[in-house]
Design a protein around this motif. Structure first.
Motif, PDB file in Angstrom:
ATOM      1  N   THR A   2     -28.610 -36.588  31.965  1.00  0.00           N
ATOM      2  CA  THR A   2     -29.649 -35.629  32.219  1.00  0.00           C
ATOM      3  C   THR A   2     -30.882 -35.681  31.069  1.00  0.00           C
ATOM      4  OG1 THR A   2     -28.281 -34.473  33.591  1.00  0.00           O
ATOM      5  CG2 THR A   2     -30.104 -33.359  32.974  1.00  0.00           C
ATOM      6  N   ASP A   3     -30.346 -35.622  29.797  1.00  0.00           N
ATOM      7  CA  ASP A   3     -31.084 -35.517  28.566  1.00  0.00           C
ATOM      8  C   ASP A   3     -31.736 -36.750  28.496  1.00  0.00           C
ATOM      9  OD1 ASP A   3     -29.950 -32.907  28.111  1.00  0.00           O
ATOM     10  OD2 ASP A   3     -28.658 -33.771  26.329  1.00  0.00           O
ATOM     11  N   ILE A   4     -31.321 -37.993  28.870  1.00  0.00           N
ATOM     12  CA  ILE A   4     -32.244 -39.203  28.851  1.00  0.00           C
ATOM     13  C   ILE A   4     -33.438 -39.216  29.775  1.00  0.00           C
ATOM     14  CG2 ILE A   4     -32.279 -41.560  29.073  1.00  0.00           C
ATOM     15  CD1 ILE A   4     -29.207 -41.473  28.046  1.00  0.00           C
ATOM     16  N   ALA A   5     -32.802 -38.631  30.967  1.00  0.00           N
ATOM     17  CA  ALA A   5     -33.862 -38.624  31.915  1.00  0.00           C
ATOM     18  C   ALA A   5     -35.056 -37.575  31.884  1.00  0.00           C
ATOM     19  CB  ALA A   5     -33.084 -38.310  33.489  1.00  0.00           C
ATOM     20  N   ASN A   6     -34.590 -36.426  31.120  1.00  0.00           N
ATOM     21  CA  ASN A   6     -35.490 -35.458  31.123  1.00  0.00           C
ATOM     22  C   ASN A   6     -36.462 -35.905  29.905  1.00  0.00           C
ATOM     23  OD1 ASN A   6     -33.248 -32.707  31.361  1.00  0.00           O
ATOM     24  ND2 ASN A   6     -34.620 -33.500  32.981  1.00  0.00           N
ATOM     25  N   SER A   7     -35.888 -36.791  28.699  1.00  0.00           N
ATOM     26  CA  SER A   7     -36.747 -37.012  27.684  1.00  0.00           C
ATOM     27  C   SER A   7     -37.902 -38.347  28.366  1.00  0.00           C
ATOM     28  CB  SER A   7     -35.821 -37.764  26.732  1.00  0.00           C
ATOM     29  OG  SER A   7     -35.389 -38.868  27.083  1.00  0.00           O
ATOM     30  N   LYS A   8     -37.649 -38.820  29.199  1.00  0.00           N
ATOM     31  CA  LYS A   8     -38.560 -39.823  29.866  1.00  0.00           C
ATOM     32  C   LYS A   8     -39.441 -39.079  31.117  1.00  0.00           C
ATOM     33  CE  LYS A   8     -35.343 -43.619  29.006  1.00  0.00           C
ATOM     34  NZ  LYS A   8     -36.272 -44.300  28.213  1.00  0.00           N
ATOM     35  N   GLY A   9     -39.381 -37.706  30.983  1.00  0.00           N
ATOM     36  CA  GLY A   9     -40.237 -37.051  31.945  1.00  0.00           C
ATOM     37  C   GLY A   9     -39.842 -36.852  33.275  1.00  0.00           C
ATOM     38  N   TYR A  10     -38.361 -37.278  33.564  1.00  0.00           N
ATOM     39  CA  TYR A  10     -37.863 -36.853  34.874  1.00  0.00           C
ATOM     40  C   TYR A  10     -37.638 -35.419  35.044  1.00  0.00           C
ATOM     41  CZ  TYR A  10     -38.065 -41.862  35.892  1.00  0.00           C
ATOM     42  OH  TYR A  10     -38.421 -43.187  35.936  1.00  0.00           O
ATOM     43  N   VAL A  11     -37.652 -34.981  36.318  1.00  0.00           N
ATOM     44  CA  VAL A  11     -36.953 -33.700  36.597  1.00  0.00           C
ATOM     45  C   VAL A  11     -35.612 -33.761  37.492  1.00  0.00           C
ATOM     46  CG1 VAL A  11     -37.038 -31.579  37.861  1.00  0.00           C
ATOM     47  CG2 VAL A  11     -39.365 -32.552  36.816  1.00  0.00           C
ATOM     48  N   VAL A  12     -34.518 -33.369  36.653  1.00  0.00           N
ATOM     49  CA  VAL A  12     -33.261 -33.828  37.308  1.00  0.00           C
ATOM     50  C   VAL A  12     -32.649 -32.468  38.096  1.00  0.00           C
ATOM     51  CG1 VAL A  12     -30.654 -34.480  36.826  1.00  0.00           C
ATOM     52  CG2 VAL A  12     -32.689 -35.564  35.291  1.00  0.00           C
ATOM     53  N   ILE A  13     -32.209 -32.793  39.487  1.00  0.00           N
ATOM     54  CA  ILE A  13     -31.601 -32.041  40.169  1.00  0.00           C
ATOM     55  C   ILE A  13     -30.340 -32.593  40.701  1.00  0.00           C
ATOM     56  CG2 ILE A  13     -31.851 -30.502  42.390  1.00  0.00           C
ATOM     57  CD1 ILE A  13     -34.946 -30.707  41.896  1.00  0.00           C
ATOM     58  N   ALA A  14     -29.175 -32.007  40.552  1.00  0.00           N
ATOM     59  CA  ALA A  14     -28.105 -32.489  40.781  1.00  0.00           C
ATOM     60  C   ALA A  14     -27.224 -31.671  41.630  1.00  0.00           C
ATOM     61  CB  ALA A  14     -27.310 -32.863  39.525  1.00  0.00           C
TER      62      ALA A  14
END
Length: 181
Positions: A2-14
């Motif tokens: 999640t941290d990697i995805a967030n750092s690339k500008g993605y919003v993560v919903i799980a």
């Protein structure tokens, strides 16, 4: 991840699939459902679980599409194990799916035809798809995974095979992070 995805500008919903994670049901274990998946078994509970989980995700995707701060034309899906199966099914049902990352999806043949991913992946609408599998997965053989990959319809697709079993070594995270570029 999640941290990697967030750092690339993605919003993560799980969310968990039904009967998984915090959605486990002590009255109905996942193993009891899976044990009935044989030719003469009762597949009703499994098909219900998959259909309802796909519906849950579709409701979530519909909600995401109504959020003005999010780009409804750029929805990406990632799933591991049962989640990997779900994202493959969703890629055939949803039109705004850009990227799909499916990590160690279990193999299911036509005993559960209505929800078997092998019946829908040829209709995937994903622009890009990454299939991550293991060479010694107890839930899918290398041959089954190669067959799945060949069936997948995507503008761009890649198959990465890791040494090991269903629980992938930490190295797969780097592959996923690179795919999120």
């Amino acid at each position: 991840m999640t941290d990697i995805a967030n750092s690339k500008g993605y919003v993560v919903i799980a969310i968990d699939a039904r009967y998984h994670g915090i959605r486990k049901d002590p009255e109905r274990s996942l193993s009891s459902i899976m044990k009935k998946l044989h030719f003469f078994g009762d597949k009703t509970a499994y098909e219900y679980m998959i259909r309802k989980t796909v519906l849950d995700y579709r409701v979530l995707i519909d909600w995401v599409s109504t959020q003005p701060q999010l780009d409804k034309t750029n929805i990406n899906l990632a799933g591991y194990s049962m989640g990997a199966q779900i994202v493959l099914l969703l890629s055939a049902l949803e039109e705004n799916i850009q990227k799909v990352i499916s990590m160690v999806p279990p193999y299911l043949d036509n005993k559960v035809a209505a929800v078997a991913r092998i019946n829908l992946v040829a209709h995937s609408r994903a622009k890009e798809l990454l299939l991550i599998t293991a060479d010694n997965d107890e839930y899918a053989t290398e041959e089954q995974n190669r067959g799945l990959f060949e069936l997948i319809n995507a503008n761009s697709k890649r198959h990465r095979i890791f040494a090991g079993n269903h629980i992938l070594s930490a190295g797969y995270i780097d592959t996923v992070a690179g795919w999120l570029q």
